[in-house]
Scaffold this motif. Structure first.
Motif, PDB file in Angstrom:
ATOM      1  N   CYS A  85      22.247  -1.031 -76.490  1.00 14.97           N
ATOM      2  CA  CYS A  85      23.189  -2.142 -75.682  1.00 14.97           C
ATOM      3  C   CYS A  85      24.617  -1.235 -75.199  1.00 14.97           C
ATOM      4  O   CYS A  85      25.280  -0.603 -76.287  1.00 14.97           O
TER       5      CYS A  85
ATOM      6  N   CYS B 294      26.744  -4.261 -76.527  1.00 20.03           N
ATOM      7  CA  CYS B 294      26.884  -5.008 -77.628  1.00 20.03           C
ATOM      8  C   CYS B 294      26.674  -3.824 -78.831  1.00 20.03           C
ATOM      9  O   CYS B 294      26.289  -2.677 -78.191  1.00 20.03           O
TER      10      CYS B 294
ATOM     11  N   TRP C 106      23.981  -3.940 -80.206  1.00 23.72           N
ATOM     12  CA  TRP C 106      22.329  -4.548 -80.966  1.00 23.72           C
ATOM     13  C   TRP C 106      21.739  -2.911 -80.492  1.00 23.72           C
ATOM     14  O   TRP C 106      22.083  -2.353 -79.173  1.00 23.72           O
TER      15      TRP C 106
ATOM     16  N   CYS D 145      19.497  -6.870 -73.002  1.00 22.83           N
ATOM     17  CA  CYS D 145      19.376  -6.096 -74.711  1.00 22.83           C
ATOM     18  C   CYS D 145      19.222  -7.691 -75.051  1.00 22.83           C
ATOM     19  O   CYS D 145      19.569  -9.090 -74.730  1.00 22.83           O
TER      20      CYS D 145
ATOM     21  N   CYS E   5      22.776 -10.025 -76.129  1.00 23.17           N
ATOM     22  CA  CYS E   5      23.755 -10.214 -74.988  1.00 23.17           C
ATOM     23  C   CYS E   5      23.172 -10.143 -73.675  1.00 23.17           C
ATOM     24  O   CYS E   5      23.774 -11.245 -72.386  1.00 23.17           O
TER      25      CYS E   5
HETATM   26 ZN   LIG Z   1      23.971  -6.421 -75.370  1.00 24.35          ZN
END
Ligand SMILES: [Zn+2]
Ligand SMILES: [Zn+2]
Length: 728
Positions: free
Chosen positions: A435, A438, A440, A475, A478
Motif C-alpha cells: 500500500c 500505510c 500494509w 488496502c 487503510c
Molecule cells: Zn494502506
C-alpha cells in the motif's frame, strides 16, 4: 519331536521402530519375499526381514502369514543398507523399507508385465492356404494376408483387424504363424569422440580401480564430464553382466540425456527411474534392474535403493545439487547413501560437479581427504572458453529495473543473432503487493511470507502453500486504492523486455509456463533453431543444457540470497550462478555474464568473477571452522510444528529438557523459529544439534528420539528429525 518352529520377522509400513513376528503359512518362505499379513483389522503387505527360531511374543498372540509372493525384493547388501539408513536417519525400519518399494508392490498389484511378442509367417502360409479358409473367416484371412508381407507385433495387431489377438492365436494353433519374443532393432553404436588430454587423464585414472574408491571429478561447466561418464561406462557395461547406476538431479533427467546414453549403448538395456514415470513403468524398470536385464540405470535420488543383480559402478552427476536430499518422510541424502552402498558392494563411486558441495570438497581436499580428486579446467569444445563475468551496480532503487549497460548488451546480441538468457529466481510478476499510504503488504494467512503478484491471471499466490486469491481493490488496513506491486519477478521482466525489444522473440520459462518435461524439451528445440532471442527464466534453466548460440547471461536480483540466515546460502548462490553462467559460450561464440547487483564487491561475486572455486571454498571453510559448522561438526535438526504456537513451543521445551538429561557433550541450540516461522498454517520451532563426532551425535539421538516418540505430547505436534540437514 517336531522340527523346530520358525518365526517370521516382517517389516510393515507403520510408525513403530520394530519388526513384527508372524507364524509361517505352508509356503516356502525366504528373506526378502513380500507377504500379505493380518495387522489389526487390516491385511497389509510387508517384507520378510529375517526368520528365526525364537520370539518374544507369546505364541498364542502370533498370527499366521496369509500369503507370500515368490519374488524376492531385496538382497543381503541392500537389506544391510536399509538397516543402516533406518538407524542413521532415525526412521522406523518398516517405513524405511516400505518407502523404497515400488508402490505397485505395496498395493499388491505387482503383476509381471509380459514381454511383447512378434508373429512371423512360416513357409506354410501362402495365398493358396488362405484361399482354402472358409469365406466367413474374414478377419482371419485379412490378418493372414498381412502376415505374408510383414511380421507383426502384439501392439500392432489391432491396426490390422479388430480383436487381432484372437485371430493370431488361431493362426498360431494352425501352425502357419510362429510367435517369438520381440526385441527392438539395434542400431550401430555411435563412435565416441576423441577426448582432450585432460579428459584422457581423468578417464585413465578412473578405469584403473574396480574396488571401493570414491572419486571427485571437479570440472568447469562444459568440460565434458558426461563424455567421461560415457567412456567410463563403456569399460564397465561391456564386461560380464555389469550394471551401472547414474544418479542425476530431477531437473537434469531430460530425454536428451537418455538419448545420449542410448546412442552410445544401443545394445544395452537402459532404464530410467524417476517420479515422472507411471507406477507400472516404474515397477517394470525396477524389475529390469533387479533381474540384471537393464545394464544402465539412470535415476533420481530414490534410485539409490534399487536392487541390482551385479552393480559395479555408481556415478552421481551434479553431486552438489539439493534435490539429492529428501525433505519428507525418510530424510536421507542420496549422495551419502550411495557412498555407503558403494562401500557395501565394494565398488567405485564417481561424483561429478563444477561446484562441489563444501562437505565433498572437504572430503577431497581437506586435511583428512577420503576421496580422490580429479580436475578438468578446460572446456571440451575446442576454443570454447568460460564466459567472462562482470557485476553491474544498480543505481538508486527507483531507477530502471534493468540497467542501461545491460540493455545495450542485450541489443548488441540480438543484432548479431545471438541469444540471451535472463535469469531471475522468482516467478510471478512481483514478490509483494504494498500500500502506498500505510505499510500494509499482502501476506499469506497460512505462512509467514508475502503473496506473490501474478498479473497475467490477476491473482495473488503463495509459493509455499499454494494459497491463491484475487488481487484486492484496496488496502486491507487503510482502504487506500493505490496498491503497488514491488520488486521483480519473471513476468515483470518479460513485460519490460517486451517494451524495450518489441521485435524480439521473448520466452518466459518458469513453473507457471513450463510444467512438463515435454514443454521443456520443446523449448530446447526452439532455442536450437534460433526461434527465440531472449529467454527469461528461473533456475529451471540453470543446468543441464547446452545452448550453442547463447552468448549473454544476465542475472537480475540475486542479492537477497547474500543475506540469508541460512549458512549455506552463499555456497548455494555461488553454485547456482556458476551453473547459469555456464550456459553461455558453450560453443565457439564468446560468452559474457552480467550480474546486476547492489553489492558488486561482495565476496561471492568476486569469487565468481575470478572463477576461483578453491579460494572461495577455502574462505567458506575457514568461516565454518570458526563457527564449528559442518563439515567441522556433525549436525541434526529437530523440526516441530503444530497448529497452536503453545503446543509447538511446549513440545520443543520438553524435547530440550529431555536431551539435557542425557548429559551428552552435544551442544543444543533453541528452540528457535526457522526462517519460515509459519508454514501451511503450522507454527514451527527448531532445535539445532552440534556434535564433535558422528558417534557422539548418534549416541544422543537414539535414546532421545525413543523418548520423544513415546511422549504423550508427541500426539499434539508433528515432529521430525533431520540428520545432516542442509536447509533451515
Ligand atoms: Zn494502506
Ligand atoms: Zn502460504
Amino acid at each position: 519331536m517336531a522340527a523346530k518352529e520358525k518365526f517370521i520377522q516382517v517389516a510393515i509400513d507403520v510408525p513403530m521402530d520394530q519388526l513384527f513376528d508372524y507364524l509361517p503359512n505352508d509356503q516356502i518362505l525366504k528373506i526378502g519375499q513380500y507377504v500379505k499379513v493380518p495387522f489389526g483389522r487390516r491385511q497389509i503387505i510387508g517384507i520378510i526381514c529375517s526368520i528365526s527360531s525364537a520370539t518374544d511374543v507369546p505364541r498364542e498372540k502370533l498370527k499366521k502369514i496369509l500369503s507370500a509372493e515368490e519374488e524376492i525384493i531385496f538382497d543381503k547388501n541392500l537389506f544391510k543398507l536399509l538397516h543402516f539408513v533406518s538407524n542413521y536417519y532415525h526412521h522406523p525400519i518398516g517405513q524405511t523399507i516400505m518407502s523404497v518399494v515400488p508402490s505397485r508392490i505395496k498395493q499388491a498389484k505387482g503383476q509381471i508385465k509380459k514381454a511383447e511378442k512378434i508373429y512371423e509367417a512360416t513357409n506354410k502360409l501362402n495365398l493358396e492356404w488362405i484361399e482354402e479358409l472358409p469365406k466367413r473367416k474374414v478377419r482371419l484371412r485379412k490378418l493372414a494376408q498381412a502376415l505374408i508381407l510383414n511380421s507383426i507385433r502384439d501392439s500392432e495387431l489391432n491396426n490390422f483387424v479388430s480383436n487381432g489377438r484372437e485371430c493370431i492365436q488361431e493362426l498360431v494353433s494352425l501352425e502357419v504363424v510362429i510367435a517369438s519374443k520381440w526385441t527392438p532393432k539395434i542400431n550401430q553404436a555411435e563412435t565416441p569422440p576423441e577426448l582432450n588430454n585432460e579428459q584422457k587423464k581423468v578417464l585413465s585414472a578412473l578405469i584403473k580401480k574396480h574396488d571401493n574408491v570414491a572419486w571427485l571429478i571437479h570440472g568447469i561447466t562444459g568440460s565434458g564430464k558426461t563424455e567421461i561418464y560415457l567412456q567410463l561406462l563403456n569399460k564397465f557395461v561391456n564386461k560380464d553382466q555389469s550394471q551401472v547406476l547414474i544418479l542425476v538431479p530431477e531437473i537434469n533427467l531430460t530425454p536428451q540425456l537418455e538419448a545420449r546414453f542410448k546412442l552410445r549403448f544401443p545394445d544395452k538395456t537402459l532404464v530410467t527411474l524417476h517420479s515422472h514415470l507411471s507406477d507400472i513403468e516404474r515397477l517394470d524398470n525396477w524389475r529390469k534392474a533387479k533381474s540384471g536385464e537393464a545394464k544402465i540405470i539412470i535415476g533420481t535420488r530414490l534410485a539409490v535403493f534399487t536392487p541390482f543383480l551385479n552393480l559395479k559402478l555408481i556415478i552421481i552427476d551434479e553431486e552438489h545439487d539439493g534435490s539429492f536430499k529428501q525433505y519428507e518422510g525418510l530424510r536421507y541424502h542420496a549422495r551419502d547413501v550411495a557412498m555407503m552402498r558403494a562401500k557395501y558392494e565394494n565398488i567405485p563411486i564417481v561424483l561429478g560437479t563444477a561446484t562441489p558441495a563444501l562437505e565433498t570438497w572437504f572430503n577431497a581436499k581437506g586435511e583428512f581427504a577420503k576421496y580422490s580428486y580429479l580436475e578438468l579446467t578446460n572446456r571440451a569444445v575446442k576454443n570454447a572458453k568460460l564466459p567472462i563475468i562482470h557485476t553491474i551496480p544498480v543505481g538508486d532503487k527507483y531507477g530502471p529495473i534493468i540497467s542501461d549497460i545491460i540493455i545495450k548488451a542485450i541489443k548488441s546480441r540480438i543484432e548479431r543473432h545471438e541469444q540471451v538468457l535472463i535469469f531471475i529466481n522468482r516467478r510471478g510478476y512481483a514478490p509483494v503487493l504494498v500500500c502506498s499510504n500505510c505499510s500494509w503488504s499482502a501476506n499469506c494467512e497460512r505462512c509467514s511470507t508475502r503473496l506473490v503478484v501474478h498479473l497475467k491471471t490477476k491473482r495473488l499466490r503463495c509459493h509455499h502453500c499454494g494459497y491463491d486469491t484475487t488481487i484486492p481493490m484496496q488496502c486491507m488496513d487503510c482502504g487506500n486504492t493505490d496498491l503497488h506491486p514491488l520488486g521483480l519477478g519473471t513476468q515483470k521482466i518479460e513485460q519490460s523486455l517486451n517494451q524495450l525489444f518489441p521485435k524480439a522473440n521473448i520466452l518466459r520459462v518458469d513453473r507457471d509456463t513450463t510444467r512438463t518435461k515435454d514443454a521443456l524439451d520443446q523449448l530446447y528445440q526452439r532455442m536450437n533453431k534460433r526461434e527465440i532471442d531472449i529467454l527469461v527464466g528461473t533456475q529451471m534453466l540453470a543446468k543441464g543444457h547446452d545452448f550453442p548460440n547463447l552468448s549473454l547471461v544476465v542475472v537480475i536480483d540475486a542479492d537477497n540470497a547474500l543475506y540469508s540466515s541460512d549458512f549455506r546460502a552463499p555456497e548455494r548462490l555461488f553454485s547456482q550462478l556458476m551453473q547459469v553462467a555456464g550456459r553461455a559460450g558453450r560453443a565457439e561464440i564468446k560468452g559474457e555474464v552480467l550480474i546486476q547487483t547492489a553489492f558488486p564487491n561482495h565476496p561471492v561475486y568476486e569469487a565468481l568473477k575470478a572463477n576461483n572455486f578453491s579460494e572461495f571454498a577455502k574462505s567458506l571453510l575457514e568461516e565454518r571452522k570458526q563457527m564449528q559448522l559442518s563439515p567441522f561438526s556433525f549436525n541434526a535438526l529437530l523440526n516441530v510444528e503444530a497448529k497452536s504456537l503453545d503446543n509447538s513451543l511446549a513440545f520443543s521445551h520438553m524435547a530440550l529438557e529431555k536431551a539435557n538429561k542425557f548429559k551428552s557433550s552435544v551442544t543444543l541450540f533453541g528452540p528457535v523459529r526457522p526462517i519460515m516461522e509459519r508454514l501451511k498454517g503450522f507454527e514451527r520451532h527448531q532445535i539445532f544439534l552440534q556434535a564433535k563426532s558422528r558417534s557422539e551425535l548418534q549416541n544422543l539421538l537414539k535414546p532421545w528420539i525413543k523418548e520423544l516418540r513415546s511422549h504423550p505430547m508427541s500426539n499434539r505436534v508433528k515432529w521430525s528429525i533431520d540428520v545432516d540437514p542442509i536447509e533451515f
